[in-house]
Design a protein around this motif. Structure first.
Motif, PDB file in Angstrom:
ATOM      1  N   VAL A 168      -8.917  -7.042 -32.519  1.00  0.00           N
ATOM      2  CA  VAL A 168      -7.593  -7.619 -32.774  1.00  0.00           C
ATOM      3  C   VAL A 168      -7.166  -7.338 -34.214  1.00  0.00           C
ATOM      4  CG1 VAL A 168      -6.278  -9.764 -32.967  1.00  0.00           C
ATOM      5  CG2 VAL A 168      -7.753  -9.390 -30.995  1.00  0.00           C
ATOM      6  N   GLY A 169      -8.108  -7.454 -35.153  1.00  0.00           N
ATOM      7  CA  GLY A 169      -7.775  -7.164 -36.544  1.00  0.00           C
ATOM      8  C   GLY A 169      -7.231  -5.762 -36.728  1.00  0.00           C
ATOM      9  N   MET A 170      -7.856  -4.787 -36.095  1.00  0.00           N
ATOM     10  CA  MET A 170      -7.416  -3.402 -36.205  1.00  0.00           C
ATOM     11  C   MET A 170      -6.080  -3.165 -35.511  1.00  0.00           C
ATOM     12  SD  MET A 170      -9.347   0.010 -34.754  1.00  0.00           S
ATOM     13  CE  MET A 170      -8.918  -0.389 -33.047  1.00  0.00           C
ATOM     14  N   LEU A 171      -5.956  -3.629 -34.266  1.00  0.00           N
ATOM     15  CA  LEU A 171      -4.754  -3.349 -33.484  1.00  0.00           C
ATOM     16  C   LEU A 171      -3.535  -4.117 -33.990  1.00  0.00           C
ATOM     17  CD1 LEU A 171      -6.067  -3.116 -29.803  1.00  0.00           C
ATOM     18  CD2 LEU A 171      -5.372  -1.269 -31.336  1.00  0.00           C
ATOM     19  N   THR A 172      -3.731  -5.248 -34.644  1.00  0.00           N
ATOM     20  CA  THR A 172      -2.595  -5.973 -35.214  1.00  0.00           C
ATOM     21  C   THR A 172      -1.873  -5.103 -36.235  1.00  0.00           C
ATOM     22  OG1 THR A 172      -3.639  -8.122 -34.856  1.00  0.00           O
ATOM     23  CG2 THR A 172      -1.902  -8.030 -36.500  1.00  0.00           C
ATOM     24  N   VAL A 191      -3.135  -9.533 -26.630  1.00  0.00           N
ATOM     25  CA  VAL A 191      -2.981  -9.262 -25.200  1.00  0.00           C
ATOM     26  C   VAL A 191      -3.772  -8.009 -24.816  1.00  0.00           C
ATOM     27  CG1 VAL A 191      -1.328  -8.751 -23.367  1.00  0.00           C
ATOM     28  CG2 VAL A 191      -0.716 -10.360 -25.182  1.00  0.00           C
ATOM     29  N   ILE A 192      -3.658  -6.973 -25.635  1.00  0.00           N
ATOM     30  CA  ILE A 192      -4.382  -5.725 -25.353  1.00  0.00           C
ATOM     31  C   ILE A 192      -5.891  -5.970 -25.351  1.00  0.00           C
ATOM     32  CG2 ILE A 192      -4.875  -3.403 -26.193  1.00  0.00           C
ATOM     33  CD1 ILE A 192      -2.034  -3.429 -27.439  1.00  0.00           C
ATOM     34  N   VAL A 193      -6.369  -6.682 -26.361  1.00  0.00           N
ATOM     35  CA  VAL A 193      -7.807  -6.949 -26.448  1.00  0.00           C
ATOM     36  C   VAL A 193      -8.238  -7.921 -25.354  1.00  0.00           C
ATOM     37  CG1 VAL A 193      -9.637  -7.911 -27.904  1.00  0.00           C
ATOM     38  CG2 VAL A 193      -7.900  -6.419 -28.899  1.00  0.00           C
ATOM     39  N   GLY A 194      -7.330  -8.826 -24.928  1.00  0.00           N
ATOM     40  CA  GLY A 194      -7.648  -9.683 -23.789  1.00  0.00           C
ATOM     41  C   GLY A 194      -7.931  -8.860 -22.538  1.00  0.00           C
ATOM     42  N   VAL A 222      -7.362 -14.560 -19.746  1.00  0.00           N
ATOM     43  CA  VAL A 222      -6.672 -15.772 -20.210  1.00  0.00           C
ATOM     44  C   VAL A 222      -7.423 -16.402 -21.376  1.00  0.00           C
ATOM     45  CG1 VAL A 222      -5.941 -18.089 -19.558  1.00  0.00           C
ATOM     46  CG2 VAL A 222      -5.615 -16.187 -17.968  1.00  0.00           C
ATOM     47  N   PHE A 223      -8.738 -16.479 -21.269  1.00  0.00           N
ATOM     48  CA  PHE A 223      -9.524 -17.050 -22.360  1.00  0.00           C
ATOM     49  C   PHE A 223      -9.355 -16.224 -23.636  1.00  0.00           C
ATOM     50  CE2 PHE A 223     -12.922 -19.132 -19.409  1.00  0.00           C
ATOM     51  CZ  PHE A 223     -11.939 -19.966 -18.904  1.00  0.00           C
ATOM     52  N   GLY A 224      -9.271 -14.902 -23.493  1.00  0.00           N
ATOM     53  CA  GLY A 224      -9.076 -14.049 -24.654  1.00  0.00           C
ATOM     54  C   GLY A 224      -7.798 -14.378 -25.395  1.00  0.00           C
ATOM     55  N   LEU A 225      -6.732 -14.711 -24.652  1.00  0.00           N
ATOM     56  CA  LEU A 225      -5.472 -15.106 -25.286  1.00  0.00           C
ATOM     57  C   LEU A 225      -5.630 -16.428 -26.028  1.00  0.00           C
ATOM     58  CD1 LEU A 225      -2.874 -14.242 -22.487  1.00  0.00           C
ATOM     59  CD2 LEU A 225      -3.660 -12.817 -24.391  1.00  0.00           C
ATOM     60  N   ILE A 226      -6.373 -17.359 -25.432  1.00  0.00           N
ATOM     61  CA  ILE A 226      -6.583 -18.654 -26.083  1.00  0.00           C
ATOM     62  C   ILE A 226      -7.420 -18.490 -27.347  1.00  0.00           C
ATOM     63  CG2 ILE A 226      -7.616 -20.944 -25.808  1.00  0.00           C
ATOM     64  CD1 ILE A 226      -6.941 -20.731 -22.816  1.00  0.00           C
TER      65      ILE A 226
END
Length: 263
Positions: A168-172, A191-194, A222-226
């Motif tokens: 997420v850090g990279m893709l952000t 969302v992508i990493v989820g 869903v958990f990944g988004l949370i």
């Protein structure tokens, strides 16, 4: 982060903002994230598997010890990736810090309890309905029980560093954008990493019943988004680590208790 203001009249229920699809410049970071995910997960798991196969005595033939070693190797890979990312992409934030203000640890623990219930129902509903002892494959011994609970909780810090910290850090930075559903808002990278987080559980399609494999894909996403929502709210990986680890630990603890109670 989550928008706590009153909804604006005419505001759409779903919104994607700050994102422009630029063909290859959008696709290559996602492909890179998928490759990095496997590079951080697969070699570590296979190295631990090789050691367990050839030196099972080191582990006293305890499967949980193999899982713990794989997690240790993956943790090392994730931390190394963060060091490299800080050098090559310094604007990326891995959130590997103590929460600067509110930790959200209590909320994360409550979310972890809810996640454990969801996973227990999704993974074992036929056994729960028939009151059949769920078969988790865990060593129900004086050393096996605490061993499994420890490695299940350790999955939280291990996987959150890899998925939310690194990916997420990279893709952000490389694929900017925000996704909002009503008041729930996360970065597009989350969302992508989820989706990648769900895909990382692909082996369930080969080892588990189809209903369980499909359920794992859905709740992992869903958990990944949370998790990424907790990370943004607290500006730290601590809260998602707690939610993730508590959810895994409590589901396994429930399976162990039910297997004894219904034996």
């Amino acid at each position: 982060m989550t928008d706590t203001t009153a909804p604006t009249p005419g505001r759409p229920l779903f919104q994607l903002s700050g994102f422009r699809f630029r063909s290859w410049s959008t696709i290559w970071p996602i492909l890179l994230a998928a490759i990095l995910m496997q590079l951080m997960l697969w070699p570590a798991r296979e190295a631990a598997r090789w050691l367990f196969k050839h030196q099972a005595g080191w582990f006293h033939h305890q499967v949980w010890a193999f899982v713990g070693l794989a997690e240790l190797f993956q943790l090392a890979a994730g931390l190394a990736a963060i060091l490299i990312m800080r050098r090559l992409l310094p604007q990326a934030d891995p959130h590997l810090r103590w929460p600067p203000q509110r930790s959200y640890a209590g909320l994360a623990l409550l979310i972890g309890v809810g996640m454990a219930l969801v996973m227990l129902l999704a993974d074992y509903w036929p056994q729960l309905l028939s009151r059949t002892p769920p078969q988790g494959g865990y060593e129900m011994t004086p050393i096996g029980i605490p061993g499994w609970l420890a490695v299940m909780f350790a999955a939280g810090p291990n996987e959150e560093i890899i998925f939310r910290g690194v990916l997420v850090g990279m893709l952000t930075v490389l694929v900017p954008g925000r996704v909002r559903l009503e008041r729930f808002e996360v970065p597009l990278s989350g969302v992508i990493v989820g989706l990648l987080f769900g895909a990382a559980h692909y082996q369930s399609f080969f080892n588990d019943p189809l209903y369980q494999a499909v359920a794992q894909q859905l709740y992992a996403f869903v958990f990944g988004l949370i998790y990424v929502w907790l990370m943004e709210r607290s500006r730290s990986l601590l809260a998602p680590m707690i939610a993730h680890g508590a959810g895994d630990l409590l589901e396994v603890a429930a399976v162990m208790l039910l297997s004894v109670a219904w034996a």
